[in-house]
Design a protein around this motif. Structure first.
Motif, PDB file in Angstrom:
ATOM      1  N   ARG A 227      -0.177 -43.153 -20.314  1.00 46.22           N
ATOM      2  CA  ARG A 227       0.010 -42.725 -21.712  1.00 46.22           C
ATOM      3  C   ARG A 227       0.633 -43.842 -22.557  1.00 46.22           C
ATOM      4  O   ARG A 227       0.323 -43.979 -23.740  1.00 46.22           O
ATOM      5  CB  ARG A 227       0.899 -41.479 -21.752  1.00 46.22           C
ATOM      6  CG  ARG A 227       0.796 -40.712 -23.070  1.00 46.22           C
ATOM      7  CD  ARG A 227       1.674 -39.473 -23.058  1.00 46.22           C
ATOM      8  NE  ARG A 227       1.371 -38.606 -21.923  1.00 46.22           N
ATOM      9  CZ  ARG A 227       0.384 -37.705 -21.919  1.00 46.22           C
ATOM     10  NH1 ARG A 227      -0.400 -37.580 -22.979  1.00 46.22           N
ATOM     11  NH2 ARG A 227       0.180 -36.956 -20.848  1.00 46.22           N
ATOM     12  N   ALA A 228       1.492 -44.645 -21.935  1.00 45.21           N
ATOM     13  CA  ALA A 228       2.170 -45.715 -22.681  1.00 45.21           C
ATOM     14  C   ALA A 228       1.557 -47.085 -22.377  1.00 45.21           C
ATOM     15  O   ALA A 228       2.257 -48.094 -22.392  1.00 45.21           O
ATOM     16  CB  ALA A 228       3.659 -45.711 -22.340  1.00 45.21           C
ATOM     17  N   HIS A 229       0.260 -47.114 -22.106  1.00 46.62           N
ATOM     18  CA  HIS A 229      -0.395 -48.391 -21.789  1.00 46.62           C
ATOM     19  C   HIS A 229      -0.198 -49.361 -22.949  1.00 46.62           C
ATOM     20  O   HIS A 229      -0.429 -49.016 -24.118  1.00 46.62           O
ATOM     21  CB  HIS A 229      -1.884 -48.172 -21.545  1.00 46.62           C
ATOM     22  CG  HIS A 229      -2.539 -49.290 -20.807  1.00 46.62           C
ATOM     23  ND1 HIS A 229      -2.795 -50.516 -21.389  1.00 46.62           N
ATOM     24  CD2 HIS A 229      -2.997 -49.382 -19.519  1.00 46.62           C
ATOM     25  CE1 HIS A 229      -3.384 -51.304 -20.506  1.00 46.62           C
ATOM     26  NE2 HIS A 229      -3.520 -50.639 -19.364  1.00 46.62           N
ATOM     27  N   PRO A 230       0.225 -50.600 -22.654  1.00 44.97           N
ATOM     28  CA  PRO A 230       0.563 -51.538 -23.750  1.00 44.97           C
ATOM     29  C   PRO A 230      -0.627 -52.117 -24.491  1.00 44.97           C
ATOM     30  O   PRO A 230      -0.465 -52.667 -25.589  1.00 44.97           O
ATOM     31  CB  PRO A 230       1.338 -52.638 -23.015  1.00 44.97           C
ATOM     32  CG  PRO A 230       0.792 -52.612 -21.618  1.00 44.97           C
ATOM     33  CD  PRO A 230       0.494 -51.176 -21.321  1.00 44.97           C
TER      34      PRO A 230
ATOM     35  N   LEU B 118      -2.219 -44.237 -11.927  1.00 39.64           N
ATOM     36  CA  LEU B 118      -2.386 -44.811 -13.269  1.00 39.64           C
ATOM     37  C   LEU B 118      -1.111 -44.690 -14.094  1.00 39.64           C
ATOM     38  O   LEU B 118      -0.792 -45.567 -14.908  1.00 39.64           O
ATOM     39  CB  LEU B 118      -3.547 -44.117 -13.986  1.00 39.64           C
ATOM     40  CG  LEU B 118      -4.923 -44.330 -13.357  1.00 39.64           C
ATOM     41  CD1 LEU B 118      -5.957 -43.457 -14.037  1.00 39.64           C
ATOM     42  CD2 LEU B 118      -5.338 -45.795 -13.426  1.00 39.64           C
ATOM     43  N   ALA B 119      -0.377 -43.590 -13.920  1.00 37.95           N
ATOM     44  CA  ALA B 119       0.858 -43.393 -14.692  1.00 37.95           C
ATOM     45  C   ALA B 119       1.889 -44.471 -14.372  1.00 37.95           C
ATOM     46  O   ALA B 119       2.714 -44.815 -15.226  1.00 37.95           O
ATOM     47  CB  ALA B 119       1.438 -42.008 -14.404  1.00 37.95           C
ATOM     48  N   ARG B 120       1.840 -45.036 -13.170  1.00 34.91           N
ATOM     49  CA  ARG B 120       2.838 -46.017 -12.738  1.00 34.91           C
ATOM     50  C   ARG B 120       2.341 -47.462 -12.840  1.00 34.91           C
ATOM     51  O   ARG B 120       3.058 -48.393 -12.446  1.00 34.91           O
ATOM     52  CB  ARG B 120       3.257 -45.726 -11.295  1.00 34.91           C
ATOM     53  CG  ARG B 120       4.020 -44.420 -11.139  1.00 34.91           C
ATOM     54  CD  ARG B 120       4.202 -44.076  -9.671  1.00 34.91           C
ATOM     55  NE  ARG B 120       4.990 -42.872  -9.517  1.00 34.91           N
ATOM     56  CZ  ARG B 120       6.309 -42.835  -9.335  1.00 34.91           C
ATOM     57  NH1 ARG B 120       6.991 -43.976  -9.305  1.00 34.91           N
ATOM     58  NH2 ARG B 120       6.948 -41.694  -9.198  1.00 34.91           N
ATOM     59  N   THR B 121       1.121 -47.656 -13.339  1.00 36.50           N
ATOM     60  CA  THR B 121       0.558 -49.002 -13.454  1.00 36.50           C
ATOM     61  C   THR B 121      -0.115 -49.144 -14.812  1.00 36.50           C
ATOM     62  O   THR B 121      -0.115 -48.223 -15.628  1.00 36.50           O
ATOM     63  CB  THR B 121      -0.497 -49.252 -12.354  1.00 36.50           C
ATOM     64  OG1 THR B 121      -1.627 -48.389 -12.596  1.00 36.50           O
ATOM     65  CG2 THR B 121       0.079 -48.969 -10.964  1.00 36.50           C
ATOM     66  N   HIS B 122      -0.707 -50.312 -15.024  1.00 35.74           N
ATOM     67  CA  HIS B 122      -1.490 -50.546 -16.233  1.00 35.74           C
ATOM     68  C   HIS B 122      -2.979 -50.613 -15.915  1.00 35.74           C
ATOM     69  O   HIS B 122      -3.766 -51.149 -16.695  1.00 35.74           O
ATOM     70  CB  HIS B 122      -1.040 -51.842 -16.925  1.00 35.74           C
ATOM     71  CG  HIS B 122       0.347 -51.761 -17.469  1.00 35.74           C
ATOM     72  ND1 HIS B 122       1.153 -52.871 -17.669  1.00 35.74           N
ATOM     73  CD2 HIS B 122       1.092 -50.688 -17.841  1.00 35.74           C
ATOM     74  CE1 HIS B 122       2.320 -52.493 -18.146  1.00 35.74           C
ATOM     75  NE2 HIS B 122       2.300 -51.171 -18.253  1.00 35.74           N
TER      76      HIS B 122
END
Length: 303
Positions: free
Chosen positions: A175-178, A233-237
């Motif tokens: 959700r917070a992908h940069p 996915l939540a813990r990576t980019h």
């Protein structure tokens, strides 16, 4: 017509399914020497070894492979006929149905199927078998599965195909992908690394379309199941692609979000496959209708 010993035929079917004289004896409540004696009689009757020892147990010969589907179906019909005059009564049946599905099917489709089963056939049960597209058709023919639910099309005249509903694919990201928002460009998408699911699950549409366009994803990890994707996915980019049927489940359960893929993937159709039996199969016919009714969906709105 040659005399037929139904007990011998049942022994053959169980030997084929268990690949073990010991497990066959346990299932029939007889001794292992009795199973060995039955196998000797079967070998004489069919003039073939039928089963030979292998590292994985008793391996069927080519003749046994050809015999099994019809004998298994014939015994099934005989049992149904004796117990209910050739009918299937869901209210009293204690049958265990075997359904091949992916882990996506388990979390998004099985709840609706089990709810119907509990309501209409309270004493029946379901064994869910992992879907392997390479073996799916053969599992239906050999009676190892009563139904297969999948998106890849199985082209086989001896299988019945019932379309269930259509799905689209979405991208999935933290959700917070940069770098990746709701509408990334193809260049942005291809610069990222991806998690892909084993092709045996049948969901290869994203990579097929990228290959057609002359591109490929840089793979960071390959996993056997879709259900691990949300937390990975939540813990990576990293990025991935998932069918629309589970996208909402994933975004509600983990800190991930969907995004529009920057290339078109044709809508896929989820379908139900069953074997076109030479003899009537009331139980399988009933299961097919239950699944069709349980999974019937309205067409997804276009966006």
């Amino acid at each position: 017509m040659a005399d037929v010993d139904l007990n011998l035929m049942k022994t053959f079917v169980l030997l084929y399914e268990t690949r073990s004289a010991t497990r066959t004896a346990e299932a029939l409540f007889i001794t292992q020497p009795s199973v060995s004696h039955a196998l000797r009689r079967l070998r004489r009757q069919f003039n073939d070894e039928l089963f030979v020892r292998s590292p994985d147990g008793l391996a069927p010969t080519e003749i046994a492979e050809r015999m099994y589907p019809r004998l298994q179906q014939a015994l099934e019909v005989i049992e149904e006929t004796v117990s209910g005059a050739g009918r299937f009564d869901p209210a009293t049946s204690q049958r265990t149905f075997r359904i091949c599905a992916t882990d996506l099917g388990e979390i998004s489709l099985l709840p609706a199927i089990l709810a119907r089963l509990e309501r209409d056939a309270p004493n029946c049960a379901v064994d869910v078998l992992p879907l392997d597209m390479a073996a799916a058709a053969q599992h239906l023919r050999q009676g190892r599965a009563d139904a297969v639910i999948c998106t890849p099309r199985i082209e086989a005249p001896d299988l019945r195909r019932d379309a269930l509903f259509q799905e689209r694919y979405f991208g999935l990201r933290a959700r917070a992908h940069p770098r990746i928002g709701d509408h990334p460009t193809l260049a942005q998408y291809l610069r990222e690394r991806h998690i892909v699911v084993d092709p045996a699950a049948g969901h290869v549409d994203a990579d097929m379309e990228l290959t057609r366009l002359g591109h490929r994803r840089e793979v960071a990890a390959r996993v056997p199941h879709f259900t691990t994707l949300p937390e990975l996915l939540a813990r990576t980019h990293y990025l991935s692609a998932v069918p629309s049927g589970v996208a909402g489940l994933f975004t509600r359960s983990s800190d991930v979000a969907t995004f529009r893929l920057p290339f078109e993937i044709p809508t896929v159709e989820v379908a139900l496959y069953t074997y076109r039996r030479a003899l009537p199969a009331p139980g399988t016919d009933w299961l097919r209708e239950l699944i069709r009714n349980a999974l019937r969906r309205e067409p997804e709105p276009s966006t």
